[in-house]
Design an enzyme around this catalytic site. Structure first.
Site, PDB file in Angstrom:
ATOM      1  N   CYS A  54      -2.515   2.842   9.171  1.00 59.57           N
ATOM      2  CA  CYS A  54      -3.540   1.861   8.801  1.00 59.57           C
ATOM      3  C   CYS A  54      -4.738   1.902   9.741  1.00 59.57           C
ATOM      4  CB  CYS A  54      -2.944   0.460   8.798  1.00 59.57           C
ATOM      5  SG  CYS A  54      -1.810   0.131   7.430  1.00 59.57           S
ATOM      6  N   HIS A  69       0.854  -1.191   0.000  1.00 57.42           N
ATOM      7  CA  HIS A  69       0.000   0.000   0.000  1.00 57.42           C
ATOM      8  C   HIS A  69       0.891   1.243   0.000  1.00 57.42           C
ATOM      9  CE1 HIS A  69      -3.987  -1.670   1.887  1.00 57.42           C
ATOM     10  NE2 HIS A  69      -4.098  -1.548   0.577  1.00 57.42           N
TER      11      HIS A  69
END
Length: 270
Positions: free
Chosen positions: A264, A168
């Site tokens: 996150c 990511h």
């Protein structure tokens, strides 16, 4: 340059049902059990650090059977009150997208878009003053970039991730000061062309070495002055202070087993 903090509003989801159920990145190992009480305590410490820094934390209720909801950043991207939902690459996480959309609609967000193309929220979208930076290569579809640009009306800059350890964008790049277009990133996570783009757009960026990158040091959250980041990224603390930032270290070792850390767990409600 004198820096100042900007009060922020974050969305977080407690890890009450958190467990490592499948392996889709090098940090995950379902054979290593999660200490759920410790994971909850670490999450609560992060939440209280945000509050102590003057930020507002909204809580998204966890749902049984969706253990990755603790990684709330993946559920949407919010820019100036407009919400682009997520469409997850892996079916295990698919229902999380609806849970996020329901929360936003229930809390008065009028412009909510359910995407057509795969994007995993702020996992692969990073918002600066001038751009929306958009990762691709492992999760998000390149077609999601045009979708985001049309919805937000901001230039979207595609960046190719080439190292599977950095699946990511929020594992390879962090926005330090969105008002000043200031970022930090790990160059080797990106293709040669994307590195050239980053150098052109952010010539004064803080370049991070591999040791701090693999410690999830770039999975950080900044309010323009204080940078909340994993305490294991020891090399970044001095570098950030040298740039006028105040690093705030946290221990999220149990959450790291699921492949995520500070960023996150944190969705910014802009």
């Amino acid at each position: 340059m004198e820096r100042c903090a900007t009060p922020r509003r974050y969305l977080m989801c407690p890890p009450e049902h958190f467990r490592v159920t499948y392996s889709i990145n090098p940090w995950m190992d379902p054979a290593k059990p999660v200490d759920v009480p410790l994971a909850v305590a670490q999450w609560e410490d992060l939440r209280e650090k945000y509050r102590a820094l003057g930020h507002t934390v909204e809580v998204l209720d966890p749902r049984p059977g969706l253990p990755d909801m603790v990684f709330a950043a993946n559920g949407a991207t919010v820019v100036e009150g407009r919400v682009l939902g997520a469409r997850f690459a892996h079916p295990q996480r698919g229902p999380e997208a609806l849970a996020h959309l329901e929360w936003f609609r229930a809390h008065g967000y009028a412009e909510v878009c359910e995407p057509v193309h795969v994007n995993e929220g702020e996992g692969d979208f990073a918002v600066t003053a001038s751009y929306v930076l958009a990762g691709r290569g492992f999760r998000a579809s390149p077609l999601s970039h045009g979708e985001a640009q049309e919805f937000f009306g901001r230039p979207v800059i595609g960046l190719d991730l080439v190292d599977p350890r950095f699946y990511h964008l929020d594992t390879a790049l962090a926005v330090l000061d969105d008002a000043a277009d200031e970022v930090m990133y790990y160059p080797a996570a990106f293709s040669a062309g994307s590195r050239a783009v980053l150098r052109r757009l952010f010539p004064d960026a803080l370049v991070v070495d591999e040791a701090d990158a693999v410690s999830f040091g770039l999975n950080a959250v900044s309010d323009g002055l204080r940078v909340v980041l994993p305490q294991g990224a020891v090399g970044l603390f001095g570098a950030l202070r040298g740039r006028g930032f105040e690093p705030v270290g946290v221990d999220l070792s149990e959450l790291l087993k699921g492949g995520g850390s500070v960023k996150c767990c944190t969705l910014e409600l802009r």
